[in-house]
Write a protein that holds these residues in place. Sequence first.
Motif, short mmCIF file in Angstrom:
data_model
loop_
_atom_site.label_atom_id
_atom_site.label_comp_id
_atom_site.label_asym_id
_atom_site.label_seq_id
_atom_site.Cartn_x
_atom_site.Cartn_y
_atom_site.Cartn_z
N TYR A 38 1.18 -1.49 -0.08
CA TYR A 38 -0.22 -0.14 -0.16
C TYR A 38 0.84 1.31 -0.03
CZ TYR A 38 -4.16 -2.63 0.57
OH TYR A 38 -4.77 -3.95 0.32
N ARG A 39 2.01 1.16 0.60
CA ARG A 39 2.69 2.43 0.72
C ARG A 39 3.64 2.31 -0.75
NH1 ARG A 39 4.95 4.50 5.94
NH2 ARG A 39 3.64 3.07 7.79
N ALA A 40 3.74 1.30 -1.20
CA ALA A 40 4.31 1.43 -2.81
C ALA A 40 3.69 2.39 -3.44
CB ALA A 40 4.45 0.43 -2.82
N ILE A 41 2.27 2.11 -3.62
CA ILE A 41 1.39 2.89 -4.34
C ILE A 41 0.28 4.16 -4.20
CG2 ILE A 41 -1.50 2.83 -5.25
CD1 ILE A 41 -1.11 -0.12 -5.08
N ALA A 42 0.97 4.09 -2.36
CA ALA A 42 0.95 5.43 -1.85
C ALA A 42 2.06 6.44 -2.13
CB ALA A 42 1.36 5.72 -0.36
N LEU A 43 3.77 5.95 -2.83
CA LEU A 43 4.45 6.62 -3.39
C LEU A 43 4.05 7.20 -4.81
CD1 LEU A 43 7.45 6.94 -3.04
CD2 LEU A 43 8.59 5.59 -3.78
N TYR A 44 3.63 5.81 -5.46
CA TYR A 44 3.41 6.16 -6.97
C TYR A 44 2.75 7.69 -6.82
CZ TYR A 44 1.51 5.59 -11.98
OH TYR A 44 1.27 5.35 -12.71
N ASN A 96 1.19 8.57 5.90
CA ASN A 96 -0.61 9.65 5.59
C ASN A 96 -0.54 9.06 3.69
OD1 ASN A 96 -0.31 10.48 8.02
ND2 ASN A 96 1.02 12.19 7.15
N MET A 97 -0.25 9.17 3.21
CA MET A 97 -0.77 9.31 1.68
C MET A 97 -1.33 7.47 1.54
SD MET A 97 -2.15 9.97 -1.31
CE MET A 97 -1.63 12.09 -1.76
N ALA A 98 -0.71 6.57 2.16
CA ALA A 98 -0.65 5.10 2.18
C ALA A 98 -2.63 5.23 3.06
CB ALA A 98 0.10 4.04 2.71
N SER A 102 -5.41 3.09 0.76
CA SER A 102 -5.93 2.02 0.48
C SER A 102 -7.27 1.71 1.03
CB SER A 102 -4.91 1.61 1.70
OG SER A 102 -5.19 2.11 3.32
N PRO A 103 -8.16 2.51 1.06
CA PRO A 103 -10.01 2.56 0.96
C PRO A 103 -10.03 2.07 -0.22
CG PRO A 103 -9.07 4.61 2.32
CD PRO A 103 -7.67 3.73 1.73
N VAL A 107 -7.52 -0.02 -5.42
CA VAL A 107 -6.65 -0.53 -5.14
C VAL A 107 -6.73 -2.12 -4.10
CG1 VAL A 107 -4.50 0.19 -3.39
CG2 VAL A 107 -5.74 1.85 -5.28
N ARG A 108 -7.28 -1.89 -3.74
CA ARG A 108 -7.53 -3.00 -2.35
C ARG A 108 -8.10 -4.30 -3.43
NH1 ARG A 108 -6.71 -1.74 2.02
NH2 ARG A 108 -6.72 -3.68 3.51
N GLN A 109 -8.57 -4.67 -4.29
CA GLN A 109 -8.58 -5.68 -5.83
C GLN A 109 -7.61 -5.42 -6.18
OE1 GLN A 109 -11.91 -5.05 -8.74
NE2 GLN A 109 -11.85 -6.56 -9.41
N PHE A 110 -6.74 -4.76 -6.76
CA PHE A 110 -5.71 -5.31 -7.19
C PHE A 110 -4.32 -5.74 -6.45
CE2 PHE A 110 -1.12 -2.83 -8.33
CZ PHE A 110 -1.23 -3.33 -9.71
#
Length: 222
Positions: A38-44, A96-98, A102-103, A107-110
């Motif tokens: 989830y943090r990696a997607i937040a970084l993206y 914070n972005m994660a 995450s909701p 993103v969750r499905q992925f």
Amino acid sequence: MKKIIVAIDGYSSCGKSTIAKQLAQYAGYTYVDTGAMYRAIALYALETLPLYSPTPLLPLESLDFLEENIHLTYSPDLCLNGQPVESKIRSLEVGNMASKVSPIPAVRQFLVAQQQAMGQAKGIVMDGRDIGTVVFPEAELKLFLTARPEVRAQRRFDELVAKGEHPIFEEVLKDVNDRDYRDTHRDISPLRQAPDAIVIDNSDLTREQQMQTIYDIFDRHH
Ligand code: DC
């Protein structure tokens, strides 16, 4: 010996990752930190999505967009589109972005699909918030970690002091309580204890006592 899936869920600042990593080492299993995904997607989102201003998070609502643009791999550390990200994803900003990305259902499905694929061969210890409830409801061993909020706030406070910061205890405690509320009250995959999870409250356990308890439970489960 038969390999199993170990699902570890629990509140923030309970030492989940450290415990999961140590248990994986003890068992000779693969460790997967789903929070890091989830943090990696937040970084993206932080690095790339400002392009999509004024609705920067909108692309993350599309599974097609996620599948085309975000490739997570392990070699052995987590890489985002081929670049190692471990050193970048632990900041407060990414955290914070994660909690914003995450909701998002897509993103969750992925990520859940990728997590389930990683567990196919068993022999895995995975930690997160929804592992025993959503990702692997059939996991052979589920642990749910908790500790009193004051104890978790003190641990977080000590970590911040060690980093050279000057936290205020009441603020850290409020942050822990706010995060607990958000984690347990969000609409999609809220943090819940699976009915068959073994609860470990580590408020009054030393690290050694806690690990011995967990190793004993693991030994009885496979
Ligand atoms: O455990 P962590 O702080 O690295 O988690 C980062 C964020 O991702 C946090 O907001 C909770 C969320 N998360 C989640 O929703 N589901 C998971 N399985 C793991 C983490």
